[in-house]
Design an enzyme around this catalytic site. Structure first.
Site, short mmCIF file in Angstrom:
data_model
loop_
_atom_site.label_atom_id
_atom_site.label_comp_id
_atom_site.label_asym_id
_atom_site.label_seq_id
_atom_site.Cartn_x
_atom_site.Cartn_y
_atom_site.Cartn_z
N THR A 1 0.81 -1.22 0.00
CA THR A 1 0.00 0.00 0.00
C THR A 1 0.85 1.27 0.00
O THR A 1 1.96 1.28 0.55
CB THR A 1 -0.89 0.01 1.27
OG1 THR A 1 -1.50 1.29 1.40
CG2 THR A 1 -0.08 -0.24 2.53
N TYR B 1 -1.99 0.05 10.17
CA TYR B 1 -2.23 -0.61 8.88
C TYR B 1 -0.98 -0.52 8.00
O TYR B 1 -0.48 -1.52 7.49
CB TYR B 1 -3.43 0.04 8.17
CG TYR B 1 -3.56 -0.38 6.73
CD1 TYR B 1 -3.92 -1.67 6.41
CD2 TYR B 1 -3.30 0.53 5.70
CE1 TYR B 1 -4.02 -2.07 5.08
CE2 TYR B 1 -3.40 0.14 4.37
CZ TYR B 1 -3.76 -1.15 4.07
OH TYR B 1 -3.84 -1.54 2.76
#
Ligand code: UDP
Length: 357
Positions: A117, A141
């Site tokens: 990501t 995350y």
């Protein structure tokens, strides 16, 4: 040879499964169906309901199906949730990937593709960010994904595994042929929220902050069509099978749109206005996050074909309308309907075309 797709019942994973089947691959999906849907898995793929952290299960799938590549999507993806539950995120995204990798190494699977990501960069800026930019994830995350990148690097060095980690920017849209799309309830992503508002599922939506240092004061993101994203994975798989080295590459279009520009696009494509309210900034939002995607273009031969905001929005809107149309159906009925409607129409390529986009 078979490709194992973890999280193949989820948003991006279900698109990947169609992409692989279209390319003539055999596919097995491992998904515990916590956020994915059985009906979202293409009928020609085998679905195993289970956990990626279950080393015995993964090993047996690899052996039984002669898996030569794993494409790993399963994981948790909601940034604010990761702030509230960091240990849950380190468990789901990091520990379970460690177990998955243990099975992969034990069973000598040579190729691994990982969904990473842009959150590994932290707050980027108006300039497109390259892969060698400083890594400063600002949420559990992002940390959970970066730790997995590092685990992959070390595992590859020790055991001869070769991998591709693709750092996704803002993935959106839906399959242009309407076979799958983003279906998880309680979505927080901008294009999905705007499409839900346009189609009446939500009475109104909010713009989180209009005082950012950007031309119109709202945040800028690099929105990438999910079909271009899964095409990058298919190219990465071909490259690994052809002997390519491990690679970490951005997946975005290298330009961005503001929140207001996205909402304008949804109004334009939908052909009607909807209620949009200005609200305070959402904690943790960076003003701008844009990919430099030169590496993916060079190394993978990636040539995106849906780099058009209205096209992304049109596909997302179509899927939203489909979801609302079938809202009262049971999952089983919905799956049967999809199977019937797709059976007659789907051509199947015989040979895998490594460089075709
Ligand atoms: N956003 C917004 N309203 C919404 C959802 C998102 O204004 O209902 C904004 C959000 O603040 C951010 C941008 O849209 O600036 C993209 O947010 P999204 O959650 O889609 O992706 P992120 O970049 O946070 O992963």
């Amino acid at each position: 040879m078979t490709v194992l797709v973890t999280g193949g019942a989820g948003y991006i994973g279900s698109h990947m499964v169609w992409e692989l089947l279209d390319a003539g691959e055999d596919v097995v999906v491992l998904d515990r169906l916590s956020t994915g849907f059985e009906w979202a898995v293409a009928p020609e793929a085998k679905l195993v309901v289970g956990d990626v952290g279950d080393i015995g299960l993964v090993s047996s799938i690899i052996r039984k199906h002669k898996v030569d590549a794993v494409i790993h999507f399963a994981g948790s993806i909601v940034v604010p949730e990761s702030v509230a539950d960091p240990l849950g995120y380190y468990e789901n995204n990091t520990s379970k990937t460690r177990s998955l990798l243990e099975a992969v190494v034990r069973e000598n699977v040579p190729h691994f593709i990982f969904s990473s990501t842009a959150a590994v960069y932290g707050g980027a800026g108006l300039e497109p960010v390259r892969e060698d930019a400083p890594l400063k994830p600002e949420s559990p995350y992002g940390v959970s994904k970066l730790m997995t990148e590092w685990m992959l690097r070390d595992t590859a060095a020790a055991h001869g595994l070769r991998y591709t980690a693709l750092r996704y920017f803002n993935v959106s849209g839906a399959d242009p042929r309407g076979r799958t799309g983003q279906s998880t309830p309680g979505a927080t992503h901008l294009i999905k929220v705007a499409c839900e508002t346009a189609t009446g599922k939500r009475p109104w939506m909010q713009v989180y902050g209009t005082d950012y240092p950007t031309p119109d004061g709202t945040c800028i993101r690099d929105y990438i069509h999910v079909s271009d994203l899964v095409a990058a994975h298919r190219l990465a798989l071909a490259r690994l099978r052809a002997g390519g080295d491990s690679l970490t590459a951005n997946c975005g279009y290298s330009h961005g749109y503001s929140v207001l520009e996205v909402i304008d696009s949804v109004r334009r494509v939908h052909g009607a206005d909807f209620d949009v309210r200005i609200a305070a900034r959402r904690p943790g939002d960076a003003p701008a996050v844009i990919a430099n995607s030169e590496l993916a273009r060079q190394e993978l031969g990636w040539r995106p074909i849906y780099d058009d905001l209205d096209r992304i929005v049109a596909d997302a809107l179509n899927w939203e309308k489909y979801l609302q149309h079938t809202a009262s159906d049971s999952p089983e009925r919905r799956r049967r309907k999809r199977r019937l409607s797709l059976e007659a129409t789907r051509p199947r390529k015989k040979n895998f075309q490594p460089n075709a986009v």
